[in-house]
Write a protein that holds these residues in place. Structure first.
Motif, short mmCIF file in Angstrom:
data_model
loop_
_atom_site.label_atom_id
_atom_site.label_comp_id
_atom_site.label_asym_id
_atom_site.label_seq_id
_atom_site.Cartn_x
_atom_site.Cartn_y
_atom_site.Cartn_z
N ASN A 13 0.90 -1.12 -0.03
CA ASN A 13 -0.01 -0.03 0.00
C ASN A 13 0.85 1.30 0.09
O ASN A 13 0.17 2.34 0.10
CB ASN A 13 -1.19 -0.08 1.39
CG ASN A 13 -2.04 -0.69 0.92
OD1 ASN A 13 -2.63 -0.75 -0.33
ND2 ASN A 13 -2.87 -1.12 1.82
N GLY A 35 2.06 2.31 -2.58
CA GLY A 35 1.97 2.87 -3.81
C GLY A 35 2.88 2.55 -4.94
O GLY A 35 2.99 3.24 -5.95
N LYS A 36 3.52 1.31 -4.78
CA LYS A 36 4.30 0.74 -5.71
C LYS A 36 3.76 0.59 -7.25
O LYS A 36 4.38 0.90 -7.95
CB LYS A 36 5.18 -0.46 -5.37
CG LYS A 36 5.82 -0.33 -3.91
CD LYS A 36 6.47 -1.59 -3.49
CE LYS A 36 5.60 -2.68 -3.11
NZ LYS A 36 4.71 -2.24 -1.94
N SER A 37 2.79 0.03 -6.95
CA SER A 37 2.01 -0.18 -8.48
C SER A 37 1.59 1.15 -9.00
O SER A 37 1.82 1.17 -10.28
CB SER A 37 0.98 -1.17 -8.31
OG SER A 37 0.97 -2.20 -7.50
N THR A 38 1.31 1.99 -8.36
CA THR A 38 0.74 3.25 -8.73
C THR A 38 1.71 4.05 -9.33
O THR A 38 1.60 4.66 -10.39
CB THR A 38 0.00 4.12 -7.60
OG1 THR A 38 -0.89 3.18 -6.97
CG2 THR A 38 -0.90 5.19 -8.33
N ASN A 95 5.55 8.70 -0.79
CA ASN A 95 4.40 8.83 -1.59
C ASN A 95 3.04 9.39 -0.90
O ASN A 95 3.29 9.47 0.31
CB ASN A 95 4.35 7.51 -2.04
CG ASN A 95 3.11 7.73 -3.26
OD1 ASN A 95 2.92 8.66 -3.84
ND2 ASN A 95 2.36 6.49 -3.57
N LYS A 96 2.33 9.86 -1.58
CA LYS A 96 1.04 10.74 -1.06
C LYS A 96 1.26 11.79 -0.65
O LYS A 96 0.49 12.25 0.51
CB LYS A 96 0.16 9.55 -0.15
CG LYS A 96 0.22 8.11 -0.51
CD LYS A 96 -0.58 6.93 0.18
CE LYS A 96 -0.43 5.85 -0.54
NZ LYS A 96 -1.23 4.66 0.30
N ASP A 153 0.16 14.44 -1.51
CA ASP A 153 -1.03 15.19 -1.63
C ASP A 153 -2.26 15.07 -0.44
O ASP A 153 -2.78 15.80 -0.18
CB ASP A 153 -1.80 14.66 -2.72
CG ASP A 153 -2.16 13.25 -2.77
OD1 ASP A 153 -1.25 12.41 -2.71
OD2 ASP A 153 -3.31 12.74 -3.00
N GLN A 154 -1.42 13.92 0.42
CA GLN A 154 -2.37 13.93 1.65
C GLN A 154 -1.83 14.31 2.84
O GLN A 154 -2.34 14.22 3.95
CB GLN A 154 -2.21 12.28 2.05
CG GLN A 154 -3.15 11.52 1.08
CD GLN A 154 -4.63 11.80 0.96
OE1 GLN A 154 -5.34 11.51 1.94
NE2 GLN A 154 -5.44 11.89 -0.03
N SER A 157 3.69 12.63 -5.48
CA SER A 157 2.34 11.91 -5.28
C SER A 157 2.51 11.53 -6.78
O SER A 157 2.20 11.53 -7.73
CB SER A 157 1.39 12.89 -4.99
OG SER A 157 -0.07 12.21 -5.30
N ALA A 158 2.27 9.75 -6.40
CA ALA A 158 2.17 8.82 -7.62
C ALA A 158 0.87 9.22 -8.19
O ALA A 158 0.75 8.93 -9.43
CB ALA A 158 2.39 7.57 -7.46
N ALA A 159 -0.22 9.39 -7.43
CA ALA A 159 -1.49 9.50 -7.82
C ALA A 159 -1.89 10.81 -8.64
O ALA A 159 -2.44 10.81 -9.75
CB ALA A 159 -2.74 9.58 -6.78
P1 GDP Z 1 1.43 -0.98 -3.44
O1 GDP Z 1 0.70 -2.22 -2.60
O2 GDP Z 1 2.63 -0.56 -2.69
O3 GDP Z 1 1.48 -1.64 -4.84
O4 GDP Z 1 0.27 0.09 -3.63
P2 GDP Z 1 -0.82 0.62 -4.65
O5 GDP Z 1 -0.08 1.24 -5.62
O6 GDP Z 1 -1.57 -0.40 -4.70
O7 GDP Z 1 -1.27 1.79 -3.74
C1 GDP Z 1 -2.20 1.62 -2.72
C2 GDP Z 1 -3.17 2.48 -2.44
O8 GDP Z 1 -2.76 3.94 -2.09
C3 GDP Z 1 -4.25 2.51 -3.52
O9 GDP Z 1 -5.41 2.68 -3.07
C4 GDP Z 1 -3.83 3.78 -4.34
O10 GDP Z 1 -4.84 4.51 -5.01
C5 GDP Z 1 -3.23 4.77 -3.14
N1 GDP Z 1 -2.26 5.48 -3.75
C6 GDP Z 1 -1.07 5.54 -4.42
N2 GDP Z 1 -0.60 6.60 -4.36
C7 GDP Z 1 -1.32 7.55 -3.87
C8 GDP Z 1 -0.92 8.92 -3.78
O11 GDP Z 1 0.06 9.75 -4.32
N3 GDP Z 1 -1.69 9.72 -3.24
C9 GDP Z 1 -2.94 8.96 -2.60
N4 GDP Z 1 -3.80 9.74 -2.04
N5 GDP Z 1 -3.25 7.70 -2.76
C10 GDP Z 1 -2.36 6.98 -3.26
#
Ligand code: GDP
Length: 458
Positions: A230, A232-235, A337-338, A340-341, A359-361
């Motif tokens: 979580n 945000g690696k995939s994002t 990451n994140k 924006d939060q 912010s990857a998102a």
């Molecule tokens: P992984 O488990 O590391 O691959 O994480 P994911 O890429 O699946 O991201 C986990 C959650 O964090 C998802 O619900 C994403 O939408 C959210 N997320 C990823 N990057 C960001 C970001 O930059 N900002 C916010 N607010 N949410 C993010």
């Protein structure tokens, strides 16, 4: 004198399978005559080189296809022999029929790389240039294309030949001293030789350093992306892929939990190895996963540690990094990451060198991250290379190392006043190693191992 290459070889030079056009290539003394036997149109053997001819191919009274024949007369051809290229319709059936008809008339199916090997044997180019042909075909980024093109056009070879020519001059003076045997004469100026050797070593060391980068250009940079689930690696990977509109490739790694994604940034390929995620665990199976992650990190060129700014303290980041990369040997980027939060004050707590906040998102901070990734590679190669020539080939790097080692021996011999005989022997070794790269010195085994790496028809 080039070796006698009396037979005529033929191969499909385009990829197999259906396509608009397929090109069959023949090379050798009978290339034109064999095509003439099938070709209904102008008499090909009466035509000059560098001409195109439309007609039909017929075998035993049957029309095989309508084709265009390109005629090249040696030595003005790729192989320096007579070469015919038949462009027919891209059907496997037609290709097989034409190949079979030509083979029945005496052509031989070419081995992998045989056209390029003939070009080399006839002196069309040297070995390093021939190898660049294979690299050029395999090039999949702007940079690898540029490096292969430079090598194919002889940039690297010129640099080497120049080095070698200057050594040869000294070597022949030393050999002359040997001829005079007991007379104890010195034709070769030892001081001049020492400074030449040192100069050569500097150039060779530069070339060897460029191999680090050359390897990166050719094979990509293995980058482990690690972080808790979580984070945000995939994002992030998706965002990087979209950003570059690169070709997405998802090849499964050696185990199911490692996914490789390739992202090309300014022509350098980063191979991202995703990991199962890090977590403290008592579960045996999972702890094996964590151990594998650490193993992967140890083998990587770069570690990108991604953490969730809303769920991590700066102290935790430091602890995790120390665990992942205990000796600090692997260049590391910590990426929060994140962004924006969290607010600016919270973000300030993470300010550290080699730490980026993104912010990857939303895409915030991604351009800076890309530049930081490039910087890691360039910092370790491009800036220090100082040479326009980049060595990409392992074989060349090995030969350069051997030459360097032999030159060391010559220098050592000079400093302890070794006799001419020993000096000459070490110098010959250095010359041989340099000569191996361009093929001035080659063995059948070497040629076979190089050209079989080519595709058929090249
Ligand atoms: P992984 O488990 O590391 O691959 O994480 P994911 O890429 O699946 O991201 C986990 C959650 O964090 C998802 O619900 C994403 O939408 C959210 N997320 C990823 N990057 C960001 C970001 O930059 N900002 C916010 N607010 N949410 C993010």
């Amino acid at each position: 004198m080039p070796p006698a290459l009396s037979d005529t070889i033929v191969a499909l030079s385009t990829p197999p399978g259906a396509g608009a056009i397929a090109v069959l290539r023949l090379s050798g003394p009978q290339a034109i005559q064999l095509t003439d036997e099938l070709f209904a149109g102008k008499r090909l053997h009466e035509q000059p080189g560098h001409t195109l001819h439309y007609g039909t191919l017929r075998d035993e009274g049957r029309i095989l296809d309508e084709v265009v024949v390109s005629l090249f007369r040696g030595p003005h051809s790729y192989t320096r022999e007579d070469v015919v290229e038949i462009s027919c319709h891209g059907s496997d059936y037609i290709v097989q029929q034409v190949l079979a008809a030509l083979v029945r008339r005496g052509a031989r199916l070419a081995e992998a790389g045989e056209f390029t090997k003939r070009a080399f044997l006839h002196g069309a180019f040297d070995l390093a240039q021939a190898e660049a042909v294979a690299d050029l075909i395999a090039a999949d980024s702007a940079l690898s294309h540029q490096v292969a093109m430079q090598q194919m056009r002889g940039g690297f070879s010129r640099e080497l030949k120049d080095l070698r020519a200057r050594l040869v001059q000294f070597a022949s003076l030393l050999e002359l001293e040997l001829d005079f045997g007991e007379e104890d004469v010195e034709f070769a100026d030892r001081t001049g030789l020492t400074s030449l050797l040192q100069e050569l070593q500097t150039v060779i060391r530069q070339l060897l350093r460029s191999f680090e980068l050359g390897n990166v250009i050719k094979n990509g940079v293995t980058t482990v992306i690690a972080g808790k689930p979580n984070a945000g690696k995939s994002t992030l990977l998706n965002a990087l892929l979209n950003e570059e509109r690169a070709i997405v490739s998802a090849v499964p790694g050696t185990t199911r939990d490692f996914i490789e994604d390739e992202v090309s940034i300014e022509g350098i390929r980063f191979r991202f190895v995703d990991t199962a995620g890090l977590r403290e665990t008592t579960d045996v199976v999972e702890s094996i996963g964590v151990e594998r992650t650490r193993q992967r990190v140890r083998q990587a060129a770069l570690l990108l540690y991604l953490f969730d700014l809303t769920a991590t303290t700066p102290a935790e980041v430091a602890t995790e990094l120390a665990e992942l990369n205990p000796e600090g040997r692997i260049p590391t980027l910590a990426v929060g990451n994140k962004l924006d939060q969290i607010d600016t004050a919270e973000a300030a707590a993470f300010a550290q060198p080699d730490t980026l906040l993104i912010s990857a998102a939303t895409g915030q901070g991604l351009p800076e991250l890309q530049q930081a990734l490039l910087q890691q590679v360039r910092g370790s190669g491009l800036d220090r290379t100082g040479s326009a020539t980049i060595v990409t080939n392992v074989r060349h790097a090995r030969s350069l190392e051997a030459a360097l080692e032999a030159l060391d021996a010559v220098l050592l011999g000079l400093s302890v006043h070794h006799g001419t005989e020993l000096l000459a022997a070490d110098l010959r070794r250095a010359l041989a190693s340099l000569g191996e790269i361009t093929g001035e010195i080659s063995t059948d085994d070497l040629l076979t191992s190089i050209f079989t790496q080519f595709c058929i028809g090249k």
